[in-house]
Design a protein around this motif. Structure first.
Motif, PDB file in Angstrom:
ATOM      1  N   VAL A 100      -8.052 -21.808  41.656  1.00  0.00           N
ATOM      2  CA  VAL A 100      -6.976 -22.587  42.247  1.00  0.00           C
ATOM      3  C   VAL A 100      -5.641 -22.114  41.676  1.00  0.00           C
ATOM      4  CG1 VAL A 100      -5.980 -24.907  42.396  1.00  0.00           C
ATOM      5  CG2 VAL A 100      -8.447 -24.589  42.656  1.00  0.00           C
ATOM      6  N   ASN A 101      -5.625 -21.801  40.400  1.00  0.00           N
ATOM      7  CA  ASN A 101      -4.449 -21.297  39.697  1.00  0.00           C
ATOM      8  C   ASN A 101      -4.909 -20.282  38.658  1.00  0.00           C
ATOM      9  OD1 ASN A 101      -2.022 -22.395  40.655  1.00  0.00           O
ATOM     10  ND2 ASN A 101      -2.184 -24.243  39.422  1.00  0.00           N
ATOM     11  N   GLN A 102      -3.976 -19.489  38.184  1.00  0.00           N
ATOM     12  CA  GLN A 102      -4.290 -18.513  37.145  1.00  0.00           C
ATOM     13  C   GLN A 102      -4.849 -19.221  35.908  1.00  0.00           C
ATOM     14  OE1 GLN A 102      -0.961 -16.406  35.311  1.00  0.00           O
ATOM     15  NE2 GLN A 102      -2.217 -14.549  35.255  1.00  0.00           N
ATOM     16  N   GLY A 103      -6.011 -18.749  35.439  1.00  0.00           N
ATOM     17  CA  GLY A 103      -6.634 -19.325  34.257  1.00  0.00           C
ATOM     18  C   GLY A 103      -7.693 -20.375  34.560  1.00  0.00           C
ATOM     19  N   HIS A 104      -7.934 -20.695  35.832  1.00  0.00           N
ATOM     20  CA  HIS A 104      -8.919 -21.711  36.237  1.00  0.00           C
ATOM     21  C   HIS A 104     -10.277 -21.370  35.618  1.00  0.00           C
ATOM     22  CE1 HIS A 104     -10.832 -23.869  40.005  1.00  0.00           C
ATOM     23  NE2 HIS A 104     -11.491 -24.159  38.896  1.00  0.00           N
ATOM     24  N   LEU A 105     -10.793 -22.279  34.797  1.00  0.00           N
ATOM     25  CA  LEU A 105     -12.066 -22.077  34.104  1.00  0.00           C
ATOM     26  C   LEU A 105     -13.125 -23.058  34.592  1.00  0.00           C
ATOM     27  CD1 LEU A 105     -10.796 -21.703  30.411  1.00  0.00           C
ATOM     28  CD2 LEU A 105     -11.759 -19.891  31.851  1.00  0.00           C
ATOM     29  N   LEU A 106     -14.373 -22.637  34.462  1.00  0.00           N
ATOM     30  CA  LEU A 106     -15.526 -23.505  34.690  1.00  0.00           C
ATOM     31  C   LEU A 106     -16.271 -23.632  33.373  1.00  0.00           C
ATOM     32  CD1 LEU A 106     -16.929 -21.983  38.005  1.00  0.00           C
ATOM     33  CD2 LEU A 106     -15.381 -23.931  37.747  1.00  0.00           C
ATOM     34  N   LEU A 164     -11.668 -26.774  34.890  1.00  0.00           N
ATOM     35  CA  LEU A 164     -10.455 -26.981  34.101  1.00  0.00           C
ATOM     36  C   LEU A 164      -9.393 -26.116  34.772  1.00  0.00           C
ATOM     37  CD1 LEU A 164      -8.871 -28.125  31.725  1.00  0.00           C
ATOM     38  CD2 LEU A 164      -9.735 -26.218  30.336  1.00  0.00           C
ATOM     39  N   ILE A 165      -8.496 -26.787  35.481  1.00  0.00           N
ATOM     40  CA  ILE A 165      -7.509 -26.095  36.302  1.00  0.00           C
ATOM     41  C   ILE A 165      -6.128 -26.237  35.673  1.00  0.00           C
ATOM     42  CG2 ILE A 165      -6.451 -25.950  38.591  1.00  0.00           C
ATOM     43  CD1 ILE A 165      -9.055 -27.312  39.662  1.00  0.00           C
ATOM     44  N   PRO A 166      -5.562 -25.129  35.187  1.00  0.00           N
ATOM     45  CA  PRO A 166      -4.210 -25.203  34.653  1.00  0.00           C
ATOM     46  C   PRO A 166      -3.213 -25.457  35.783  1.00  0.00           C
ATOM     47  CG  PRO A 166      -5.085 -22.955  34.476  1.00  0.00           C
ATOM     48  CD  PRO A 166      -6.128 -23.800  35.127  1.00  0.00           C
TER      49      PRO A 166
END
Length: 120
Positions: free
Chosen positions: A27-33, A95-97
């Motif tokens: 969704v955005n730069q850095g979006h983690l699972l 976890l969406i920055p």
């Protein structure tokens, strides 16, 4: 069982029971699972130890994002079941920055899962 999350080998972060990877469709730069290592479809079926391991990685991941991408905020989300939008039936926590200006009016945040209910 053909589960993409059960065959992952490269992690951004990990502990004994869970790991973090970058989302393939961010969704955005850095979006983690953040994903438990044990295959479980529903968050509510996780053990207490798995939930604690995921929570630990959420905090480590947030620190990683702060140091690497300097986001202005974040969203945390879990889709539980097909009706809630889950498409891979192995628990994963997003976890969406969030960055200032990434959308015109971010008010309502996760309420946007039902767009007509986001603004109140």
């Amino acid at each position: 069982m053909d589960c993409i999350f059960c065959t992952m080998e490269k992690f951004v972060l990990e502990n004994d029971l869970a790991y973090a990877i970058f989302d393939k469709y961010p969704v955005n730069q850095g979006h983690l699972l953040i994903i438990p290592k044990r295959h479980t479809a529903n968050y509510f079926d996780l053990t207490e130890e798995e939930r604690l391991a995921i929570d630990d990685l959420l905090f480590q991941s947030k620190q990683f994002l702060d140091e690497t991408y300097q986001p202005d905020g974040c969203n945390i989300g879990i889709n539980c079941g097909q009706t809630a939008g889950q498409t891979i039936f192995h628990v994963h926590v997003h976890l969406i920055p969030r960055y200032k200006g990434d959308m015109n009016d971010p008010r309502g945040g996760v309420r946007g899962v039902i767009p007509d209910k986001q603004k109140y």
